[in-house]
Design a protein around this motif. Structure first.
Motif, PDB file in Angstrom:
ATOM      1  N   LEU A  52       0.810  -1.220   0.000  1.00 36.06           N
ATOM      2  CA  LEU A  52       0.000   0.000   0.000  1.00 36.06           C
ATOM      3  C   LEU A  52       0.841   1.266   0.000  1.00 36.06           C
ATOM      4  CD1 LEU A  52      -2.585  -1.131   2.725  1.00 36.06           C
ATOM      5  CD2 LEU A  52      -2.676  -1.515   0.243  1.00 36.06           C
ATOM      6  N   LEU A  53       2.147   1.131   0.170  1.00 35.73           N
ATOM      7  CA  LEU A  53       3.021   2.303   0.242  1.00 35.73           C
ATOM      8  C   LEU A  53       3.113   3.009  -1.103  1.00 35.73           C
ATOM      9  CD1 LEU A  53       6.201   1.350   2.319  1.00 35.73           C
ATOM     10  CD2 LEU A  53       4.527   3.121   2.837  1.00 35.73           C
ATOM     11  N   GLU A  54       3.302   4.323  -1.020  1.00 36.34           N
ATOM     12  CA  GLU A  54       3.571   5.137  -2.207  1.00 36.34           C
ATOM     13  C   GLU A  54       4.768   6.016  -1.927  1.00 36.34           C
ATOM     14  OE1 GLU A  54       0.031   7.344  -3.038  1.00 36.34           O
ATOM     15  OE2 GLU A  54      -1.210   5.545  -3.356  1.00 36.34           O
ATOM     16  N   THR A  55       5.608   6.184  -2.937  1.00 36.28           N
ATOM     17  CA  THR A  55       6.741   7.094  -2.787  1.00 36.28           C
ATOM     18  C   THR A  55       6.246   8.475  -2.361  1.00 36.28           C
ATOM     19  OG1 THR A  55       8.172   5.932  -4.352  1.00 36.28           O
ATOM     20  CG2 THR A  55       8.579   8.290  -4.042  1.00 36.28           C
ATOM     21  N   GLY A  56       6.875   9.013  -1.347  1.00 35.50           N
ATOM     22  CA  GLY A  56       6.457  10.289  -0.776  1.00 35.50           C
ATOM     23  C   GLY A  56       5.741  10.140   0.548  1.00 35.50           C
ATOM     24  N   ASP A  57       5.238   8.936   0.848  1.00 32.93           N
ATOM     25  CA  ASP A  57       4.644   8.688   2.164  1.00 32.93           C
ATOM     26  C   ASP A  57       5.699   8.878   3.250  1.00 32.93           C
ATOM     27  OD1 ASP A  57       2.138   8.020   1.181  1.00 32.93           O
ATOM     28  OD2 ASP A  57       2.512   5.860   1.171  1.00 32.93           O
ATOM     29  N   LEU A 113       3.051   3.543   8.886  1.00 30.40           N
ATOM     30  CA  LEU A 113       2.798   4.492   7.817  1.00 30.40           C
ATOM     31  C   LEU A 113       1.914   5.604   8.379  1.00 30.40           C
ATOM     32  CD1 LEU A 113       2.702   5.442   4.863  1.00 30.40           C
ATOM     33  CD2 LEU A 113       0.885   3.744   4.483  1.00 30.40           C
ATOM     34  N   LEU A 114       2.338   6.849   8.198  1.00 34.94           N
ATOM     35  CA  LEU A 114       1.660   7.975   8.838  1.00 34.94           C
ATOM     36  C   LEU A 114       0.554   8.532   7.936  1.00 34.94           C
ATOM     37  CD1 LEU A 114       4.755   9.774  10.426  1.00 34.94           C
ATOM     38  CD2 LEU A 114       3.177   8.120  11.463  1.00 34.94           C
ATOM     39  N   ILE A 115      -0.481   7.718   7.759  1.00 23.34           N
ATOM     40  CA  ILE A 115      -1.693   8.182   7.080  1.00 23.34           C
ATOM     41  C   ILE A 115      -2.891   7.687   7.880  1.00 23.34           C
ATOM     42  CG2 ILE A 115      -0.612   8.189   4.792  1.00 23.34           C
ATOM     43  CD1 ILE A 115      -2.154   5.626   4.163  1.00 23.34           C
ATOM     44  N   GLY A 116      -4.034   8.247   7.614  1.00 22.19           N
ATOM     45  CA  GLY A 116      -5.231   7.884   8.347  1.00 22.19           C
ATOM     46  C   GLY A 116      -5.761   6.514   7.966  1.00 22.19           C
ATOM     47  N   ASP A 117      -6.556   5.936   8.836  1.00 13.78           N
ATOM     48  CA  ASP A 117      -7.129   4.618   8.600  1.00 13.78           C
ATOM     49  C   ASP A 117      -8.022   4.595   7.358  1.00 13.78           C
ATOM     50  OD1 ASP A 117      -5.837   3.741  10.859  1.00 13.78           O
ATOM     51  OD2 ASP A 117      -7.616   3.830  12.163  1.00 13.78           O
ATOM     52  N   ASP A 118      -8.742   5.692   7.124  1.00 10.53           N
ATOM     53  CA  ASP A 118      -9.624   5.732   5.960  1.00 10.53           C
ATOM     54  C   ASP A 118      -8.825   5.669   4.665  1.00 10.53           C
ATOM     55  OD1 ASP A 118     -11.765   5.873   7.642  1.00 10.53           O
ATOM     56  OD2 ASP A 118     -12.091   8.035   7.403  1.00 10.53           O
ATOM     57  N   GLU A 119      -7.727   6.439   4.614  1.00  7.18           N
ATOM     58  CA  GLU A 119      -6.878   6.421   3.426  1.00  7.18           C
ATOM     59  C   GLU A 119      -6.249   5.045   3.232  1.00  7.18           C
ATOM     60  OE1 GLU A 119      -4.500   7.365   0.086  1.00  7.18           O
ATOM     61  OE2 GLU A 119      -6.365   8.187   0.896  1.00  7.18           O
ATOM     62  N   LEU A 120      -5.835   4.437   4.321  1.00  5.04           N
ATOM     63  CA  LEU A 120      -5.233   3.103   4.244  1.00  5.04           C
ATOM     64  C   LEU A 120      -6.253   2.090   3.718  1.00  5.04           C
ATOM     65  CD1 LEU A 120      -2.409   1.969   4.978  1.00  5.04           C
ATOM     66  CD2 LEU A 120      -3.356   1.244   7.165  1.00  5.04           C
ATOM     67  N   ALA A 121      -7.483   2.186   4.215  1.00  5.74           N
ATOM     68  CA  ALA A 121      -8.537   1.273   3.756  1.00  5.74           C
ATOM     69  C   ALA A 121      -8.860   1.494   2.286  1.00  5.74           C
ATOM     70  CB  ALA A 121      -9.788   1.454   4.612  1.00  5.74           C
ATOM     71  N   ALA A 122      -8.857   2.747   1.858  1.00  3.07           N
ATOM     72  CA  ALA A 122      -9.147   3.055   0.456  1.00  3.07           C
ATOM     73  C   ALA A 122      -8.050   2.486  -0.455  1.00  3.07           C
ATOM     74  CB  ALA A 122      -9.261   4.563   0.266  1.00  3.07           C
ATOM     75  N   ARG A 123      -6.801   2.594  -0.019  1.00  3.01           N
ATOM     76  CA  ARG A 123      -5.700   2.032  -0.809  1.00  3.01           C
ATOM     77  C   ARG A 123      -5.820   0.510  -0.898  1.00  3.01           C
ATOM     78  NH1 ARG A 123       0.012   5.102   0.715  1.00  3.01           N
ATOM     79  NH2 ARG A 123      -0.719   7.251   0.457  1.00  3.01           N
TER      80      ARG A 123
END
Length: 599
Positions: free
Chosen positions: A517-522, A535-545
């Motif tokens: 699920l990682l993207e360059t720039g994360d 990974l420092l993103i929200g749960d919603d974004e992680l679920a969407a990915r």
């Protein structure tokens, strides 16, 4: 130790092939074909143990090749003790040359050896080991078959030298790659200087995976005490080959089996000894695999719980300064075990192949050189074992703390307000080919705070789990004096590497692990105190990915190239579970469920 009940000649497994009047026809077929090259009826059917010798030496496996000569001393020892030797080949496994990775063949060699130990008239087996994966393959098979078994390693090479400087096999590669990148040396010098690290027969002279795993065989109690680190060309190596051959015959009469030796206490000892040695980051994969085949569930949490607080006692590359010859002369594995026994860190009553306990074998075997094998109270590193990191990217990933350099600690782990933790922007590579193609691309904007991520390198993705996570920085940064960056990945790295990479991330990207699920720039935060990597993103974004990835059919990886790649991928488990084959670990003591007649 109380006397073990001894087997009698009529209890030998080989009798069912070579002396079975109830099946005279089958017995005759077995005897007549073995006798066609001159072996006698008396040797085969008069109650002498038949000892298999799993020969790992071949022209394709140079680190083990001297077993071709050592086997003559093994056979002499077997015959002197009243046994009959039967040599047979082990599937070749050569770490440096086998593509896509030698790890692909560990399980294949295991399967082949299991079938030999089950289906042929063997009463005991001597396992010749050396190069990285031959040792776990042999021990996994021994645990599955559970006939008397003993390990004979081939030993490390002599020290490599360049002038007055020691040159460690494997370890020197990572240093010289950076010097080649900066133009300090050219390609011919690069090759010549690496060749300096391999001056004789034997496996790596550093505490890479080969020396680590053969030391683990000794720590587990599966090889004769003091034998693991005898350099391959030393006279003591053929001497211990003879002694090992003689001992396996006696083990058959004693009915001393791997199940008597490979206990939970033995595996806990191995974890502690590995930490004190600064052992390879591949050791947890292989030790966990051997344990599972022995019916013991060992996890990476056990490696942190039992091993992280253990001090580094072996001053051997890549975590230290010396090489195999000095380590052997300083006392080898027994001297390290003595220090750990004195500190109360080991199960001293664990049984070993010579019929004695670990304590009886090693207590009093003090270091002969305190620069090479240090005292427990004056170590090189206070806490030298592995950390088992967890978070929203994976359930388990290992970090080898004994190789955290002063420079790495200063740059990433010394923020006064956030000690032992760091954050960074990630640049993601999908396999080593992608890394080599793009690492020097200025558009990636890699700087001193970048975390390099390698994915698609695990047991399924590569396949086999490639040693590619220890990535060097772009040439531009190396020229600025920045010769290492934090690395993270779902593959492995060479045990000869001194990089404190975060490795063996499980589950891997190819099976839906968070690295997919990682993207360059994360941005990722690593916190060693809390044992976390997130990974420092929200749960919603992680679920969407994740939903997007699943809709696209999952993380893509290259198709199978061979039948074995497809078979292994269909049943291989993740690195934290030892990369074993899922159906295989349920089979135990199979040698005693005798196979059906063939005629």
């Amino acid at each position: 130790m109380s006397e073990r009940p001894r087997r009698t000649a009529d209890q030998l497994r080989s009798r069912w092939w070579f002396d079975n009047p109830d099946h005279a026809g089958t017995t005759a077929l077995c005897l007549e074909r073995y006798m066609n090259y001159g072996i006698t009826l008396e040797e085969l059917s008069s109650g002498k143990p038949i000892i298999g010798i799993a020969q790992s030496g071949s022209d394709l496996t140079p680190c083990n090749r001297h077993h071709i000569q050592l086997v003559e001393r093994v056979k002499a020892g077997i015959r002197a003790a009243g046994g009959v030797p039967f040599e047979f080949p082990l599937h070749p496994i050569h770490e440096n040359v086998r593509r896509p990775t030698a790890a692909l063949d560990r399980n294949l060699a295991y399967l082949g050896l299991v079938e030999v130990l089950h289906g042929y008239p063997l009463d005991g087996v001597l396992l010749t080991t050396g190069c990285d994966k031959t040792t776990p393959a042999c021990l996994m098979a021994a645990a599955t078959a559970d006939i008397p078994a003993i390990v004979l390693s081939g030993g490390p090479m002599l020290n490599g030298w360049r002038g007055k400087a020691r040159v460690g096999s494997g370890t020197i590669v990572w240093e010289l790659r950076k010097r080649l990148a900066t133009g300090e040396i050219d390609y011919p010098e690069f090759l010549a200087r690496i060749a300096d690290s391999a001056p004789s027969v034997g496996h790596c002279n550093t505490m890479g995976t080969a020396s680590t795993m053969n030391s683990m065989a000794e720590a587990l109690g599966m090889s004769l005490p003091g034998s693991a680190m005898i350099p391959a060309p030393y006279k003591e190596r053929p001497m211990v080959a003879y002694a090992t051959g003689a001992r396996i015959v006696e083990m058959v009469w004693e009915d001393l089996r791997p199940s008597d030796i490979l206990t939970r206490e033995a595996f806990e000892n191995a974890i502690v000894v590995c930490s004190a040695l600064g052992g390879s980051s591949n050791a947890p994969v292989h030790i966990n695999a051997i344990a599972r085949h022995a019916g013991i569930e060992l996890t990476n949490d056990d490696w942190q719980r039992l091993g992280h607080a253990i001090p580094l006692l072996a001053n051997v590359m890549p975590a230290g300064a010396y090489l195999g010859e000095e380590f052997f002369r300083a006392g080898g594995v027994p001297a390290v075990v003595h220090e750990l026994l004195t500190a109360g860190r080991l199960h001293g009553d664990a049984l070993t192949v010579n019929g004695q306990t670990l304590h009886a074998n090693c207590f009093g075997q003090e270091t002969q050189d305190e620069d090479v094998i240090l005292r427990y109270d004056h170590p090189l590193v206070e806490s030298a074992g592995f950390l088992n990191l967890k978070g929203n990217l994976f359930d388990s990933a290992l970090m080898k703390t004994s190789v955290i350099s002063d420079d790495f600690r200063r740059r990433y782990l010394s923020n006064p307000g956030d000690l032992d933790a760091f954050e960074g922007k990630v640049v993601v590579f999908d396999g080593s080919e992608d890394y080599h193609a793009r690492i020097d691309d200025p558009a990636l904007e890699i700087d001193a705070n970048t975390i390099l991520v390698m994915r698609g390198a695990g047991p399924v993705g590569h396949p086999g789990g490639a040693e590619v996570v220890n990535m060097q920085p772009p040439e531009a940064l190396i020229k600025q004096g920045i010769d290492s960056l934090p690395c993270l990945g779902d593959g492995r790295q060479s045990g000869t590497s001194g990089s404190p990479s975060i490795l063996n991330a499980s589950p891997e990207a190819a099976t839906g692990g968070g690295l997919a699920l990682l993207e360059t720039g994360d941005r990722i935060r690593i916190d060693l105190k809390r044992g976390e990597a997130n990974l420092l993103i929200g749960d919603d974004e992680l679920a969407a990915r994740r939903a997007k990835l699943e809709a696209e059919g999952g993380y893509p990886y290259r198709d199978h190239q061979t039948p074995w790649q497809e078979i292994q991928r269909s049943m291989v488990e993740q690195l934290d579970r030892g990369m074993t084959l899922a159906p295989a670990t349920k089979y135990r003591a199979i040698a005693w469920d005798l196979p059906r007649d063939n005629h």
